[in-house]
Design an enzyme around this catalytic site. Structure first.
Site, PDB file in Angstrom:
ATOM      1  N   LYS A  11       0.951  -1.324  -0.202  1.00 18.33           N
ATOM      2  CA  LYS A  11      -0.091  -0.073   0.075  1.00 18.33           C
ATOM      3  C   LYS A  11       0.885   1.265   0.207  1.00 18.33           C
ATOM      4  CE  LYS A  11      -4.007  -2.248   2.178  1.00 18.33           C
ATOM      5  NZ  LYS A  11      -5.111  -1.730   3.044  1.00 18.33           N
ATOM      6  N   TYR A  51     -12.441  -1.920  -3.922  1.00 21.70           N
ATOM      7  CA  TYR A  51     -13.032  -2.021  -2.853  1.00 21.70           C
ATOM      8  C   TYR A  51     -14.569  -1.885  -2.687  1.00 21.70           C
ATOM      9  CZ  TYR A  51      -8.390  -2.026  -0.407  1.00 21.70           C
ATOM     10  OH  TYR A  51      -7.206  -2.537   0.144  1.00 21.70           O
ATOM     11  N   ASN A 114      -2.057   0.234   6.818  1.00 25.43           N
ATOM     12  CA  ASN A 114      -1.680  -1.069   7.272  1.00 25.43           C
ATOM     13  C   ASN A 114      -0.685  -1.788   6.240  1.00 25.43           C
ATOM     14  OD1 ASN A 114      -3.522  -2.026   5.523  1.00 25.43           O
ATOM     15  ND2 ASN A 114      -4.542  -3.288   7.001  1.00 25.43           N
ATOM     16  N   HIS A 117      -2.319  -5.572   1.569  1.00 24.71           N
ATOM     17  CA  HIS A 117      -3.721  -6.177   1.581  1.00 24.71           C
ATOM     18  C   HIS A 117      -3.451  -7.451   1.043  1.00 24.71           C
ATOM     19  CE1 HIS A 117      -7.805  -6.953  -0.015  1.00 24.71           C
ATOM     20  NE2 HIS A 117      -7.243  -7.625  -0.866  1.00 24.71           N
ATOM     21  N   GLU A 128      -9.650 -10.701  -7.773  1.00 26.27           N
ATOM     22  CA  GLU A 128      -8.793  -9.601  -7.485  1.00 26.27           C
ATOM     23  C   GLU A 128      -7.424  -9.837  -8.214  1.00 26.27           C
ATOM     24  OE1 GLU A 128      -9.775  -8.678  -2.739  1.00 26.27           O
ATOM     25  OE2 GLU A 128      -7.602  -9.635  -3.284  1.00 26.27           O
TER      26      GLU A 128
HETATM   27  P1  CMP Z   1      -7.582  -4.260   3.541  1.00 29.19           P
HETATM   28  O1  CMP Z   1      -7.175  -5.920   3.582  1.00 29.19           O
HETATM   29  O2  CMP Z   1      -7.137  -3.755   2.223  1.00 29.19           O
HETATM   30  O3  CMP Z   1      -9.149  -4.337   3.147  1.00 29.19           O
HETATM   31  C1  CMP Z   1     -10.080  -3.344   3.515  1.00 29.19           C
HETATM   32  C2  CMP Z   1      -9.150  -2.397   4.145  1.00 29.19           C
HETATM   33  O4  CMP Z   1      -9.963  -1.372   4.972  1.00 29.19           O
HETATM   34  C3  CMP Z   1      -8.245  -2.838   5.400  1.00 29.19           C
HETATM   35  O5  CMP Z   1      -7.237  -3.803   4.758  1.00 29.19           O
HETATM   36  C4  CMP Z   1      -8.222  -1.800   6.083  1.00 29.19           C
HETATM   37  O6  CMP Z   1      -6.804  -0.984   5.769  1.00 29.19           O
HETATM   38  C5  CMP Z   1      -9.083  -0.847   5.890  1.00 29.19           C
HETATM   39  N1  CMP Z   1      -9.697  -0.152   7.106  1.00 29.19           N
HETATM   40  C6  CMP Z   1      -9.962   0.986   7.681  1.00 29.19           C
HETATM   41  N2  CMP Z   1     -10.645   1.018   8.527  1.00 29.19           N
HETATM   42  C7  CMP Z   1     -10.966  -0.130   8.951  1.00 29.19           C
HETATM   43  C8  CMP Z   1     -11.821  -0.763  10.068  1.00 29.19           C
HETATM   44  N3  CMP Z   1     -12.364   0.047  10.883  1.00 29.19           N
HETATM   45  N4  CMP Z   1     -11.886  -2.116   9.902  1.00 29.19           N
HETATM   46  C9  CMP Z   1     -11.497  -2.947   9.026  1.00 29.19           C
HETATM   47  N5  CMP Z   1     -10.679  -2.353   7.815  1.00 29.19           N
HETATM   48  C10 CMP Z   1     -10.626  -0.809   7.894  1.00 29.19           C
END
Ligand code: CMP
Length: 140
Positions: A11, A51, A114, A117, A128
């Site tokens: 990311k 998303y 984070n 993904h 995906e």
């Molecule tokens: P990802 O695996 O990319 O899938 C959806 C993303 O939403 C997740 O990782 C997080 O980085 C992001 N996200 C932001 N806020 C939240 C939240 N409260 N709960 C879950 N995912 C979140």
């Protein structure tokens, strides 16, 4: 164990901090092989589409803004049990809950930023991968 493919994204928070090599090393050390990879920048529209499943979630617009804010690396990882293995190597979505030694524990900044993904199951993995790659771009 079945040989699987899964989609992985590094990311914008990680490309920005120039730590993509450190993250890629974690996948390779775990026995996952990169069979496709490219560095791209998502438009807002493409991030919304990727998303789509989260559209009704309160964090959707921030997530889209973040994921389209800078460069990302999209890659296909292949290996035995690749979907679950990738998720183990990444750690929990929230870095505060991620296990020691995982990518998110060591590199993630927040639940949004984070660092990585990964696909959450076999069907999403196919969807995906197809979202980002043509078959001829995947080289084993
Ligand atoms: P990802 O695996 O990319 O899938 C959806 C993303 O939403 C997740 O990782 C997080 O980085 C992001 N996200 C932001 N806020 C939240 C939240 N409260 N709960 C879950 N995912 C979140």
């Amino acid at each position: 164990m079945p040989v699987e493919r899964t989609l992985s994204i590094i990311k914008p928070d990680a490309t920005e901090r120039n730590i993509t090599g450190k993250i890629i090393d974690r996948f390779e050390e775990a026995g996952l092989r990169i069979v496709a990879q490219k560095k791209i920048k998502l438009s807002v529209q493409r991030a919304e589409k990727f998303y789509e499943v989260h559209r009704e979630r309160p964090f959707f617009s921030d997530l889209v803004k973040f994921m389209s804010s800078g460069a990302i690396i999209v890659q296909v990882l292949e290996g035995e049990n690749a979907i679950l293995k990738n998720r183990e190597v990444m750690g929990a979505t929230n870095p505060e809950e991620a296990a020691e030694g995982t990518i998110r524990k060591d590199f993630a900044v927040s639940i949004e930023a984070n660092s990585v993904h990964g696909s959450d199951g076999p069907e999403t993995a196919v969807e995906e991968i197809n979202f980002f790659f043509k078959e001829e771009e995947i080289v084993t």
